[in-house]
Design a protein around this motif. Structure first.
Motif, PDB file in Angstrom:
ATOM      1  N   LYS A 235       0.745  -1.370  -0.020  1.00  0.00           N
ATOM      2  CA  LYS A 235      -0.081   0.083   0.036  1.00  0.00           C
ATOM      3  C   LYS A 235       0.883   1.176   0.120  1.00  0.00           C
ATOM      4  O   LYS A 235       1.681   1.307   0.841  1.00  0.00           O
ATOM      5  N   ARG A 236       0.657   2.033  -0.969  1.00  0.00           N
ATOM      6  CA  ARG A 236       1.545   3.281  -1.098  1.00  0.00           C
ATOM      7  C   ARG A 236       1.520   4.213   0.079  1.00  0.00           C
ATOM      8  O   ARG A 236       2.395   4.563   0.488  1.00  0.00           O
ATOM      9  N   GLU A 237       0.343   4.375   0.566  1.00  0.00           N
ATOM     10  CA  GLU A 237       0.402   5.081   1.861  1.00  0.00           C
ATOM     11  C   GLU A 237       0.973   4.844   2.991  1.00  0.00           C
ATOM     12  O   GLU A 237       1.396   5.658   3.765  1.00  0.00           O
TER      13      GLU A 237
ATOM     14  N   PHE B 255     -10.751  -8.834  -1.883  1.00  0.00           N
ATOM     15  CA  PHE B 255      -9.741  -8.385  -2.622  1.00  0.00           C
ATOM     16  C   PHE B 255      -9.334  -6.877  -2.237  1.00  0.00           C
ATOM     17  O   PHE B 255     -10.198  -6.340  -2.377  1.00  0.00           O
ATOM     18  N   GLY B 256      -8.212  -6.454  -2.514  1.00  0.00           N
ATOM     19  CA  GLY B 256      -7.623  -5.243  -2.308  1.00  0.00           C
ATOM     20  C   GLY B 256      -6.673  -4.768  -3.322  1.00  0.00           C
ATOM     21  O   GLY B 256      -6.164  -5.515  -3.732  1.00  0.00           O
ATOM     22  N   GLU B 257      -6.663  -3.477  -3.619  1.00  0.00           N
ATOM     23  CA  GLU B 257      -5.784  -2.946  -4.578  1.00  0.00           C
ATOM     24  C   GLU B 257      -4.472  -2.927  -4.251  1.00  0.00           C
ATOM     25  O   GLU B 257      -4.141  -2.291  -3.208  1.00  0.00           O
ATOM     26  N   VAL B 258      -3.371  -3.359  -4.931  1.00  0.00           N
ATOM     27  CA  VAL B 258      -1.785  -3.267  -4.706  1.00  0.00           C
ATOM     28  C   VAL B 258      -1.537  -1.879  -5.724  1.00  0.00           C
ATOM     29  O   VAL B 258      -1.919  -1.573  -6.712  1.00  0.00           O
ATOM     30  N   THR B 259      -1.062  -1.200  -4.608  1.00  0.00           N
ATOM     31  CA  THR B 259      -1.097   0.246  -5.239  1.00  0.00           C
ATOM     32  C   THR B 259       0.866   0.901  -5.311  1.00  0.00           C
ATOM     33  O   THR B 259       0.884   1.933  -5.300  1.00  0.00           O
TER      34      THR B 259
END
Length: 385
Positions: free
Chosen positions: A173-175, A230-234
């Protein structure tokens, strides 16, 4: 220490061991460790030898018995904790990469510069500098054994994300992480390139890729089962970039967490006019060296076993031939920091060094964005004479 997972365990090993191996001018005392989960951090304190556990890092840095704050948290909290600790009069060790952005790293570097005037020191945890073979390689280069440098090649290959069913963690996660393989692995190889050569990278050209863009969220449901969330890979899964050192030498870099079969393969080779050297982290007690001034009939790469007491850090360890491992880099890191604190010597790598790496990482990301629309090979025309 703030943080108690993988890096917290590795750093704890360093703090716990250094005073038993090296004749340090001051002995580290593991005063307190901090984490948000009270039960888990207490268990970590008991496991790793910390006297107390805290659940608020602000309470940790307010303690009178704490003189050094070691930051082993995700990158999104590095700046806030480090600046507060320095302003509270503590010395700081911060894991790499220094921050999640150049702006945060600049704030940290300024805080470190101001703190240095008050006697507080700040260091970044690029532990691979403390591999004896790598430290010895730097000496060979600094002594001119390779002559003017021409090429630097470094690859850092892991495979823990090769499985598309691997769960979505904070590192994706980018954040939280800032970037993916670039910050996690690329920061190490950028630092090593600049450390070994003694030169900054002057420019880069890059490509990045995210191969698996959605991953299962850890919730107790088996990946692929009905109802799996599912979650986004950022962040990036892999990065490839070229660069040029200040001297004009060319450099090539690759970092990926998708190289199936490669667990922790950090490999480098540096070529110069007078010789070459090569290193593989999975054979970390060895250095390959080629002296190009020798006659061709007898010249070639030769293996140097870096276990002699004259080699960096080895004077306090075992007899020659008795190999060291990954965990010893953190022991060496503690030795260097404690000696710097007691003598008042500026530690390396500094926050300014960490900022330089952050600027390279930002340049890589900017270049990758520009290169996303690369020129298709089929669009090129060929003219025959």
């Amino acid at each position: 220490m703030v943080g108690y997972a993988f890096m917290g365990a590795a750093h704890s090993q360093g703090w716990r061991t250094a005073g038993h191996v090296f004749d340090l001018p001051a002995r580290p005392v593991l005063a307190a460790i901090c984490g948000r989960d009270g039960t888990a951090v207490r268990a970590a304190a008991d496991r790793h030898g910390w006297a107390a556990a805290e659940t608020d890092w602000r309470a940790l840095i307010a303690r009178d018995d704490v003189q050094v704050v070691d930051i082993c948290t995700p990158g999104d909290s590095h700046a806030e904790i480090a600046v507060a600790a320095l302003e509270a009069g503590k010395h700081v060790l911060c894991e790499k990469p220094l921050a999640n952005s150049v702006a945060e790293a600049e704030v940290m570097a300024r805080a470190a510069e101001a703190a240095a005037a008050r006697g507080q020191l700040a260091m970044v945890g690029f532990n691979y500098r403390r591999v004896p073979a790598i430290s010895y390689a730097r000496k060979l280069i600094a002594d001119g054994r390779l002559g003017p440098l021409r090429h630097v090649r470094i690859a850092y290959l892991q495979d823990w994300l090769a499985d598309p069913a691997a769960p979505l963690t904070w590192r994706l996660k980018r954040e939280r992480a800032g970037s993916g393989a670039l910050g996690d692995l690329g920061a190490h190889i950028v630092d090593l390139a600049q450390f070994l050569t003694g030169e900054p990278l002057a420019g880069v050209s890059a490509l990045t890729e995210t191969f698996v863009r959605q991953r299962p969220v850890v919730s107790g449901t088996p990946a692929g089962a009905s109802g799996t969330e599912f979650g986004e890979v950022t962040v990036d899964d892999a990065v490839v970039f070229t660069g040029r050192l200040a001297s004009g030498a060319l450099a090539g870099f690759e970092a990926t967490r998708m190289a199936s079969g490669r667990k922790n393969a950090l490999r480098l080779e540096i070529n110069g006019e007078r010789g070459s050297l090569a290193f593989d982290l999975e054979r970390l007690n060895e250095l390959s060296f080629h002296d190009h001034t020798e006659p061709a009939v007898s010249a070639g790469f030769r293996r140097i076993l870096v276990t002699e007491p004259e080699h960096p850090y080895l004077e306090a360890w075992w007899p020659p031939g008795h190999a060291l491992g990954y965990e010893h880099t953190f022991v060496h890191q503690v030795r260097d920091l404690v000696e710097a604190i007691v003598t008042g010597t500026a530690p390396v790598p500094s926050f300014a060094d960490g900022l330089q790496v952050q600027r390279v990482l930002a340049a890589v990301e900017e270049s990758a964005e520009k290169n996303a629309a690369y020129t298709p090979v089929t669009s090129l025309s060929v003219h025959h004479a």
